[in-house]
Design an enzyme around this catalytic site. Sequence first.
Site, PDB file in Angstrom:
ATOM      1  N   LYS A  89      45.890  -3.155  68.709  1.00 51.38           N
ATOM      2  CA  LYS A  89      46.061  -1.960  67.776  1.00 51.38           C
ATOM      3  C   LYS A  89      45.251  -0.883  68.329  1.00 51.38           C
ATOM      4  CE  LYS A  89      45.083  -3.758  63.616  1.00 51.38           C
ATOM      5  NZ  LYS A  89      44.672  -5.083  63.855  1.00 51.38           N
ATOM      6  N   ARG A 137      45.283  -2.672  54.366  1.00 54.75           N
ATOM      7  CA  ARG A 137      45.334  -4.064  54.711  1.00 54.75           C
ATOM      8  C   ARG A 137      45.424  -4.854  53.557  1.00 54.75           C
ATOM      9  NH1 ARG A 137      41.418  -3.166  59.347  1.00 54.75           N
ATOM     10  NH2 ARG A 137      41.515  -5.338  60.584  1.00 54.75           N
ATOM     11  N   ARG A 151      37.285 -10.688  74.392  1.00 61.72           N
ATOM     12  CA  ARG A 151      36.589  -9.228  74.133  1.00 61.72           C
ATOM     13  C   ARG A 151      35.389  -9.278  73.649  1.00 61.72           C
ATOM     14  NH1 ARG A 151      39.556  -5.780  69.436  1.00 61.72           N
ATOM     15  NH2 ARG A 151      38.147  -7.074  68.061  1.00 61.72           N
ATOM     16  N   ARG A 211      30.888  -7.699  70.054  1.00 67.13           N
ATOM     17  CA  ARG A 211      30.973  -7.443  68.611  1.00 67.13           C
ATOM     18  C   ARG A 211      30.239  -8.728  67.726  1.00 67.13           C
ATOM     19  NH1 ARG A 211      36.487  -4.646  66.982  1.00 67.13           N
ATOM     20  NH2 ARG A 211      36.281  -5.991  65.212  1.00 67.13           N
ATOM     21  N   ARG A 253      39.146 -14.249  60.351  1.00 64.83           N
ATOM     22  CA  ARG A 253      39.511 -13.085  60.201  1.00 64.83           C
ATOM     23  C   ARG A 253      41.316 -12.944  60.396  1.00 64.83           C
ATOM     24  NH1 ARG A 253      37.691  -9.776  64.782  1.00 64.83           N
ATOM     25  NH2 ARG A 253      38.890  -8.090  63.725  1.00 64.83           N
TER      26      ARG A 253
HETATM   27  P1  AMP Z   1      39.320  -3.626  62.966  1.00 64.94           P
HETATM   28  O1  AMP Z   1      38.283  -3.117  63.893  1.00 64.94           O
HETATM   29  O2  AMP Z   1      40.238  -2.801  62.378  1.00 64.94           O
HETATM   30  O3  AMP Z   1      39.502  -5.044  63.102  1.00 64.94           O
HETATM   31  O4  AMP Z   1      38.386  -3.691  61.746  1.00 64.94           O
HETATM   32  C1  AMP Z   1      37.039  -4.340  61.903  1.00 64.94           C
HETATM   33  C2  AMP Z   1      36.461  -4.655  60.400  1.00 64.94           C
HETATM   34  O5  AMP Z   1      36.308  -3.611  59.506  1.00 64.94           O
HETATM   35  C3  AMP Z   1      37.372  -5.524  59.362  1.00 64.94           C
HETATM   36  O6  AMP Z   1      37.322  -6.956  59.922  1.00 64.94           O
HETATM   37  C4  AMP Z   1      37.160  -5.377  58.060  1.00 64.94           C
HETATM   38  O7  AMP Z   1      35.819  -6.125  57.739  1.00 64.94           O
HETATM   39  C5  AMP Z   1      36.593  -3.916  58.062  1.00 64.94           C
HETATM   40  N1  AMP Z   1      37.914  -3.115  57.783  1.00 64.94           N
HETATM   41  C6  AMP Z   1      38.562  -2.423  58.624  1.00 64.94           C
HETATM   42  N2  AMP Z   1      39.585  -1.744  58.230  1.00 64.94           N
HETATM   43  C7  AMP Z   1      39.893  -2.229  56.829  1.00 64.94           C
HETATM   44  C8  AMP Z   1      40.523  -1.957  55.706  1.00 64.94           C
HETATM   45  N3  AMP Z   1      41.474  -1.215  55.772  1.00 64.94           N
HETATM   46  N4  AMP Z   1      40.044  -2.910  54.463  1.00 64.94           N
HETATM   47  C9  AMP Z   1      39.019  -3.449  54.490  1.00 64.94           C
HETATM   48  N5  AMP Z   1      38.163  -3.766  55.387  1.00 64.94           N
HETATM   49  C10 AMP Z   1      38.583  -3.199  56.717  1.00 64.94           C
END
Ligand code: AMP
Length: 195
Positions: free
Chosen positions: A14, A89, A128, A134, A145
């Site tokens: 993404k 989400r 990654r 990370r 996740r």
């Molecule tokens: P991402 O980089 O989009 O995978 O986001 C990393 C982490 O940030 C996720 O695993 C969540 O802990 C948090 N996060 C990102 N976007 C959201 C969202 N829309 N709602 C809740 N938690 C989020």
Amino acid sequence: MSRFLLIGPPGAGKGTQAALLAQAYGIPAISTGDIFRANVKEQTELGVLAKSFMDKGEYVPDSLTNDLVRDRLSQSDVARGFLLDGYPRTRDQVLELDDILSSHNTGLDAVILLASDPEELVRRLLNRAQVQGRADDTEDVIRHRQNVYLEQTQPLVEIYSSRGFVVEIDGIGQVGEVTERILNALTARGLSPAL
Ligand code: AMP
């Protein structure tokens, strides 16, 4: 105007596609994950709160996430549109986004679903983790996740499908190929990039 959402399981690419699409359309890519990570790094109040959830592979509570997006979408650079990467989400976030957009008298143009095979994604994320280090990229957290995505986020696709917004894209392939598929699919819907 181009107002897009990008939905897909963790590791589907993404972030990479969001940056390329945002450039093609001349709109900001807004990643809630990136905003949370920046806050964690700066040790802001939001960052400290968010970190405990992120490290476990849990979603940050809706109230925090929704406030952040409401604030971000009130900034002037979204006047020509935006691409939201990783939001909404949860169902609550879908309702919040509906409310934010209707308060601006706008709506969405398309919801891009990046579809991918879960095992391939776990492999990508482990890779990654080695490259980026990370904290939420250990194997247990990665699998968690994926499960959280399946339980809480995948059902949202139904909601947007019933509204006729979903453009499903095969997310497996070279970065450029996947971008091409997305651009072709959006163009076929009359949503071609600004030249
Ligand atoms: P991402 O980089 O989009 O995978 O986001 C990393 C982490 O940030 C996720 O695993 C969540 O802990 C948090 N996060 C990102 N976007 C959201 C969202 N829309 N709602 C809740 N938690 C989020």
